[in-house]
Design a protein around this motif. Sequence first.
Motif, PDB file in Angstrom:
ATOM      1  N   VAL A  85       1.170  -1.261  -0.065  1.00 18.79           N
ATOM      2  CA  VAL A  85       0.026   0.124  -0.078  1.00 18.79           C
ATOM      3  C   VAL A  85       0.994   1.110  -0.087  1.00 18.79           C
ATOM      4  O   VAL A  85       1.747   1.304   0.675  1.00 18.79           O
ATOM      5  N   VAL A  86       0.777   2.277  -1.006  1.00 14.08           N
ATOM      6  CA  VAL A  86       1.770   3.263  -1.208  1.00 14.08           C
ATOM      7  C   VAL A  86       1.006   4.372  -0.949  1.00 14.08           C
ATOM      8  O   VAL A  86      -0.198   4.834  -1.583  1.00 14.08           O
ATOM      9  N   ASP A  87       1.729   5.427  -0.246  1.00 15.95           N
ATOM     10  CA  ASP A  87       1.103   6.717   0.080  1.00 15.95           C
ATOM     11  C   ASP A  87       1.268   7.644  -1.000  1.00 15.95           C
ATOM     12  O   ASP A  87       2.029   8.035  -1.795  1.00 15.95           O
ATOM     13  N   LEU A  88      -0.061   8.174  -1.413  1.00 15.22           N
ATOM     14  CA  LEU A  88      -0.420   8.963  -2.543  1.00 15.22           C
ATOM     15  C   LEU A  88      -0.617  10.371  -2.160  1.00 15.22           C
ATOM     16  O   LEU A  88      -1.017  11.137  -3.048  1.00 15.22           O
ATOM     17  N   THR A  89      -0.507  10.810  -0.631  1.00 15.09           N
ATOM     18  CA  THR A  89      -0.967  11.972  -0.145  1.00 15.09           C
ATOM     19  C   THR A  89      -0.461  13.402  -0.618  1.00 15.09           C
ATOM     20  O   THR A  89      -0.989  14.333  -0.972  1.00 15.09           O
ATOM     21  N   ALA A  90       0.881  13.294  -1.242  1.00 15.55           N
ATOM     22  CA  ALA A  90       1.461  14.368  -1.752  1.00 15.55           C
ATOM     23  C   ALA A  90       1.093  14.633  -3.415  1.00 15.55           C
ATOM     24  O   ALA A  90       1.046  15.716  -3.723  1.00 15.55           O
ATOM     25  N   GLY A 144     -11.892  14.324  13.333  1.00 17.03           N
ATOM     26  CA  GLY A 144     -13.035  14.915  12.318  1.00 17.03           C
ATOM     27  C   GLY A 144     -12.311  15.670  11.288  1.00 17.03           C
ATOM     28  O   GLY A 144     -11.150  15.430  11.016  1.00 17.03           O
ATOM     29  N   VAL A 145     -13.220  16.735  10.861  1.00 17.64           N
ATOM     30  CA  VAL A 145     -12.602  17.502   9.544  1.00 17.64           C
ATOM     31  C   VAL A 145     -11.311  18.442  10.077  1.00 17.64           C
ATOM     32  O   VAL A 145     -10.376  18.639   9.354  1.00 17.64           O
ATOM     33  N   ARG A 146     -11.366  18.813  11.438  1.00 16.13           N
ATOM     34  CA  ARG A 146     -10.536  19.916  11.840  1.00 16.13           C
ATOM     35  C   ARG A 146      -9.059  18.801  11.990  1.00 16.13           C
ATOM     36  O   ARG A 146      -8.067  19.519  11.803  1.00 16.13           O
ATOM     37  N   ALA A 147      -9.160  17.883  12.508  1.00 13.60           N
ATOM     38  CA  ALA A 147      -8.283  17.154  12.742  1.00 13.60           C
ATOM     39  C   ALA A 147      -7.373  16.666  11.395  1.00 13.60           C
ATOM     40  O   ALA A 147      -6.030  16.659  11.255  1.00 13.60           O
ATOM     41  N   LEU A 148      -8.421  16.409  10.430  1.00 18.87           N
ATOM     42  CA  LEU A 148      -7.806  15.966   8.958  1.00 18.87           C
ATOM     43  C   LEU A 148      -6.775  16.983   8.416  1.00 18.87           C
ATOM     44  O   LEU A 148      -5.815  17.205   7.899  1.00 18.87           O
ATOM     45  N   MET A 149      -7.614  18.383   8.337  1.00 14.72           N
ATOM     46  CA  MET A 149      -7.049  19.647   8.098  1.00 14.72           C
ATOM     47  C   MET A 149      -5.636  19.951   8.941  1.00 14.72           C
ATOM     48  O   MET A 149      -4.622  20.279   8.156  1.00 14.72           O
ATOM     49  N   ARG A 150      -5.590  19.714  10.061  1.00 15.86           N
ATOM     50  CA  ARG A 150      -4.447  19.887  10.672  1.00 15.86           C
ATOM     51  C   ARG A 150      -3.299  19.144  10.272  1.00 15.86           C
ATOM     52  O   ARG A 150      -1.976  19.330  10.136  1.00 15.86           O
ATOM     53  N   SER A 151      -3.586  17.968  10.226  1.00 11.63           N
ATOM     54  CA  SER A 151      -2.620  16.793   9.733  1.00 11.63           C
ATOM     55  C   SER A 151      -2.214  17.020   8.321  1.00 11.63           C
ATOM     56  O   SER A 151      -1.014  16.920   8.330  1.00 11.63           O
ATOM     57  N   LEU A 152      -3.008  17.508   7.286  1.00  8.96           N
ATOM     58  CA  LEU A 152      -2.749  17.553   6.018  1.00  8.96           C
ATOM     59  C   LEU A 152      -1.635  19.013   6.059  1.00  8.96           C
ATOM     60  O   LEU A 152      -0.532  18.899   5.244  1.00  8.96           O
ATOM     61  N   ALA A 153      -2.002  19.705   7.032  1.00  6.38           N
ATOM     62  CA  ALA A 153      -1.146  20.994   6.977  1.00  6.38           C
ATOM     63  C   ALA A 153       0.448  20.987   7.381  1.00  6.38           C
ATOM     64  O   ALA A 153       1.025  21.379   6.913  1.00  6.38           O
ATOM     65  N   ARG A 154       0.413  19.734   8.649  1.00  3.06           N
ATOM     66  CA  ARG A 154       1.700  19.608   9.141  1.00  3.06           C
ATOM     67  C   ARG A 154       2.384  18.868   7.945  1.00  3.06           C
ATOM     68  O   ARG A 154       3.637  19.173   7.879  1.00  3.06           O
ATOM     69  N   ARG A 155       1.897  18.333   6.900  1.00  2.00           N
ATOM     70  CA  ARG A 155       2.473  17.440   5.747  1.00  2.00           C
ATOM     71  C   ARG A 155       2.890  18.350   4.832  1.00  2.00           C
ATOM     72  O   ARG A 155       3.459  18.037   3.791  1.00  2.00           O
ATOM     73  N   GLY A 156       2.222  19.703   4.776  1.00  2.00           N
ATOM     74  CA  GLY A 156       2.319  20.811   3.686  1.00  2.00           C
ATOM     75  C   GLY A 156       1.814  20.486   2.398  1.00  2.00           C
ATOM     76  O   GLY A 156       2.391  20.697   1.499  1.00  2.00           O
ATOM     77  N   VAL A 157       0.681  19.614   2.427  1.00  2.00           N
ATOM     78  CA  VAL A 157       0.075  19.360   1.120  1.00  2.00           C
ATOM     79  C   VAL A 157      -1.210  20.167   1.026  1.00  2.00           C
ATOM     80  O   VAL A 157      -2.070  19.874  -0.087  1.00  2.00           O
ATOM     81  N   LEU A 158      -1.486  20.915   1.837  1.00  2.22           N
ATOM     82  CA  LEU A 158      -2.812  21.763   1.519  1.00  2.22           C
ATOM     83  C   LEU A 158      -2.198  23.104   0.606  1.00  2.22           C
ATOM     84  O   LEU A 158      -1.270  23.618   0.854  1.00  2.22           O
TER      85      LEU A 158
END
Length: 395
Positions: free
Chosen positions: A49-54, A381-395
């Motif tokens: 399983v390969v991460d495609l979040t970027a 929830g949605v706030r936690a998802l947005m914070r996690s994506l922000a930490r990864r710099g993908v938003l």
Amino acid sequence: MESAAARPRPVLTAGSVLPEDAGRAALVARVHHPEWDGPCVAAVRGEHVVDLTAVVPTVSDLMERDDAAAVVREAEGGQAWRLDELLEAPAGRRDVAHLLSPVDLQVIKAAGVTFARSLLERVIEERTGGDPAQAARVRARVRQVVGGALDGIRPGSPQADRAKDLLVSEGLWSQYLEVGIGPDPEVFTKAPVLSAVGTGADIGVLGASVWNNPEPEVVLVVDSRGRVRGATLGNDVNLRDIEGRSALLLSRAKDNNASCAIGPFVRLLDEDFGLDTVRGLDIGLRVDGTDGYVLHGTSSMREISRDVLDLVAATHGPHHQYPDGFVLFTGTLFAPTEDRQAPGAGFTHEYGDIVRISSPRLGALVNTVVPSEQAAPWTSGVRALMRSLARRGVL
């Protein structure tokens, strides 16, 4: 129901959850990543399983892309996990990587009463006021009157109107028959965004319920333009006693902690897996109790009363839009009536039941039944998802 203590955990492997033709399938997963304390969009490639979040930060974003299948098959990814390792990890543990439900920002919708056989069981629930002890008597009465009147009936057709007249004359008309054979289907919001659990997780049944069953269903994944982009499996969990008391209790019966399971993966539509394939899917169900009890069932999409695109059109259009897309449970043929605990009592879950919903082209969704009150709390929830994506710099 029995105590949830010492409940078994299902043993899952890549071979037990992947579709039989996984090598040809474009499969989308979501993985909890402990380093980022949040989910990753991922592609299933072989037994990895390969991460495609970027590339695509959410599954909702992926479904908006016309090249979604190519992205899943070919895009350069990040971290990779062995699927077996993800399946072995305890679901819900934030310190280890594990599979999640494969959908994220999509609204979770469900169509009810879309199969004639389960339609009659909804009528029986209503007529008994949710009392399983009365089910056998009422079932015999309904079948005596209805007979084959609903076989092959097209909702909203003149034939359906004649069936309605027959049932009204016998005092058996019901709100469930209205949505089952009338012009408009029942479509409701099953669960909040991001609340669904995935394969390997516990699935919740409200502690107050004494008459309930799994609902194995095909789940369509639809983008913001109303296009079906993929399909997966779902368990809609039916609390027959609570909804049987009143259809106005639908929210209490359907929307509880961990009461919606979706997975294991989203299979994208492509040249090998189209809408006609979805229309012909067979869904298998197996329930294994801690007491050695085993229940088998099947549901065939070929017997659905309304076409899947008609259900999508009833959900999305000028009357209602979904900017992040939606997923749509399409209903089930399955309504277990065999006795489990006592003669005439019918089927109901026991805590610790392992529920396996499977289809050769979609894989297997496997969950363990627990009280909703004892399932892992929904905290991300949605706030936690947005914070996690922000930490990864993908938003």
